[in-house]
Design an enzyme around this catalytic site. Structure first.
Site, PDB file in Angstrom:
ATOM      1  N   ARG A 110      18.449  48.104  42.167  1.00  0.00           N
ATOM      2  CA  ARG A 110      18.084  48.394  43.554  1.00  0.00           C
ATOM      3  C   ARG A 110      17.701  49.864  43.681  1.00  0.00           C
ATOM      4  O   ARG A 110      18.484  50.743  43.332  1.00  0.00           O
ATOM      5  CB  ARG A 110      19.277  48.073  44.460  1.00  0.00           C
ATOM      6  CG  ARG A 110      18.851  47.861  45.905  1.00  0.00           C
ATOM      7  CD  ARG A 110      19.903  47.042  46.600  1.00  0.00           C
ATOM      8  NE  ARG A 110      21.017  47.898  46.948  1.00  0.00           N
ATOM      9  CZ  ARG A 110      21.425  48.125  48.197  1.00  0.00           C
ATOM     10  NH1 ARG A 110      20.816  47.532  49.196  1.00  0.00           N
ATOM     11  NH2 ARG A 110      22.432  48.901  48.437  1.00  0.00           N
ATOM     12  N   THR A 114      14.443  53.034  48.739  1.00  0.00           N
ATOM     13  CA  THR A 114      13.804  51.926  49.481  1.00  0.00           C
ATOM     14  C   THR A 114      14.780  50.769  49.699  1.00  0.00           C
ATOM     15  O   THR A 114      14.545  49.910  50.531  1.00  0.00           O
ATOM     16  CB  THR A 114      12.586  51.379  48.706  1.00  0.00           C
ATOM     17  OG1 THR A 114      13.068  50.803  47.485  1.00  0.00           O
ATOM     18  CG2 THR A 114      11.564  52.461  48.409  1.00  0.00           C
ATOM     19  N   ASP A 207      32.896  42.972  42.967  1.00  0.00           N
ATOM     20  CA  ASP A 207      31.672  43.124  42.182  1.00  0.00           C
ATOM     21  C   ASP A 207      31.754  42.206  40.954  1.00  0.00           C
ATOM     22  O   ASP A 207      32.563  42.441  40.051  1.00  0.00           O
ATOM     23  CB  ASP A 207      31.515  44.592  41.756  1.00  0.00           C
ATOM     24  CG  ASP A 207      30.165  44.827  41.085  1.00  0.00           C
ATOM     25  OD1 ASP A 207      29.873  44.143  40.072  1.00  0.00           O
ATOM     26  OD2 ASP A 207      29.399  45.654  41.573  1.00  0.00           O
ATOM     27  N   ASP A 210      31.162  43.929  37.455  1.00  0.00           N
ATOM     28  CA  ASP A 210      32.292  44.766  37.030  1.00  0.00           C
ATOM     29  C   ASP A 210      33.492  43.924  36.631  1.00  0.00           C
ATOM     30  O   ASP A 210      34.171  44.219  35.643  1.00  0.00           O
ATOM     31  CB  ASP A 210      32.696  45.726  38.164  1.00  0.00           C
ATOM     32  CG  ASP A 210      31.757  46.918  38.250  1.00  0.00           C
ATOM     33  OD1 ASP A 210      30.976  47.132  37.300  1.00  0.00           O
ATOM     34  OD2 ASP A 210      31.792  47.616  39.276  1.00  0.00           O
TER      35      ASP A 210
HETATM   36  N1  URA Z   1      27.234  41.579  44.296  1.00  0.00           N
HETATM   37  C1  URA Z   1      28.518  41.422  43.896  1.00  0.00           C
HETATM   38  O1  URA Z   1      28.814  41.495  42.704  1.00  0.00           O
HETATM   39  N2  URA Z   1      29.457  41.163  44.838  1.00  0.00           N
HETATM   40  C2  URA Z   1      29.165  41.049  46.152  1.00  0.00           C
HETATM   41  O2  URA Z   1      30.061  40.810  46.951  1.00  0.00           O
HETATM   42  C3  URA Z   1      27.822  41.233  46.544  1.00  0.00           C
HETATM   43  C4  URA Z   1      26.879  41.484  45.606  1.00  0.00           C
END
Ligand code: URA
Length: 216
Positions: A110, A114, A207, A210
């Site tokens: 990302r 932008t 995440d 992660d």
């Molecule tokens: N990406 C993720 O890994 N977790 C989220 O909650 C949103 C996007």
């Protein structure tokens, strides 16, 4: 499999085993190893559901007792396309289910300014006559998912030949996705409440990348 009145192309895979395993994954105390193996197991179970209507044909074979027209999958091998990097864990489960499937990769990040997805890697199998299963565990804003479908379209894959598989989806993401690619069927194990101010799914699981790779 449940449908949702607001989202005609969304299918929620409510199988008890999928739901049970997802609850374990959401638990913040789940280990990296546990998270990764549950993700693979759920992807396999979801894969079983989303391949239910793959086209079939027959092949003439000889059993030890007789000849028969035996049912087999028609057309070219399925293509599994994880969106990097979190999609990799789900792709692994799908591969166990369909070992002969081809695997493509779409790498997106990302742009900080932008806020839009930018591609850094695209490697895909031959599109002709193939069903593509695009995988990303978290359908959050829907921007990456929609962009990955654009990439497949550019590569010659029509929306009707794409299935999107997410572990958890937010209504915001499903809405964006269905506005941009209404003919793509979206499969998820759960439709959660909303996105927070950082675009994380609530309650979600944090995440996914992660947690899967043990990074911060
Ligand atoms: N990406 C993720 O890994 N977790 C989220 O909650 C949103 C996007």
């Amino acid at each position: 499999m449940q449908t949702h009145p607001d989202f005609p192309n969304l299918y929620i895979l409510s199988h008890p085993l999928i739901q049970h395993k997802l609850s374990h994954m959401r638990d913040r105390d789940r280990s990296t190893m546990g998270f990764r193996s549950l993700l693979k197991e759920i992807a396999l179970l979801m894969g079983y559901e989303i391949t239910r209507d793959l086209p079939m044909t027959t092949e003439r074979i000889q059993t030890p007792l007789a000849e028969m027209d035996a049912p087999v999958l028609a057309g070219k091998k399925l293509a599994i396309v994880p969106i990097l990097r979190a999609g990799l864990g789900m792709a692994q489960g799908l591969h166990e289910l369909v070992p002969s499937a081809r695997e493509g990769h779409i790498g997106l990040y990302r742009d900080h300014e932008t806020k839009q997805p930018v591609e850094y890697l695209v490697k895909l199998p031959e599109p002709e006559g193939r069903v593509f299963v695009l995988v990303d565990p978290m359908l959050a804003t829907g921007n990456s998912a929609a962009y990955a479908c654009d990439v497949l379209n550019r590569h010659g894959v029509e929306d009707r030949n794409i299935r999107f598989m997410a572990l958890v989806a937010a209504p915001e993401g499903v809405r964006v996705f269905q506005k941009t690619h209404p003919d793509v069927a979206v499969y998820t194990a759960a439709l959660d409440s909303h996105l927070d101010e950082n675009a994380y799914i609530v309650p979600g699981l944090g995440d996914a990348g992660d947690r899967m790779f043990g990074t911060k």
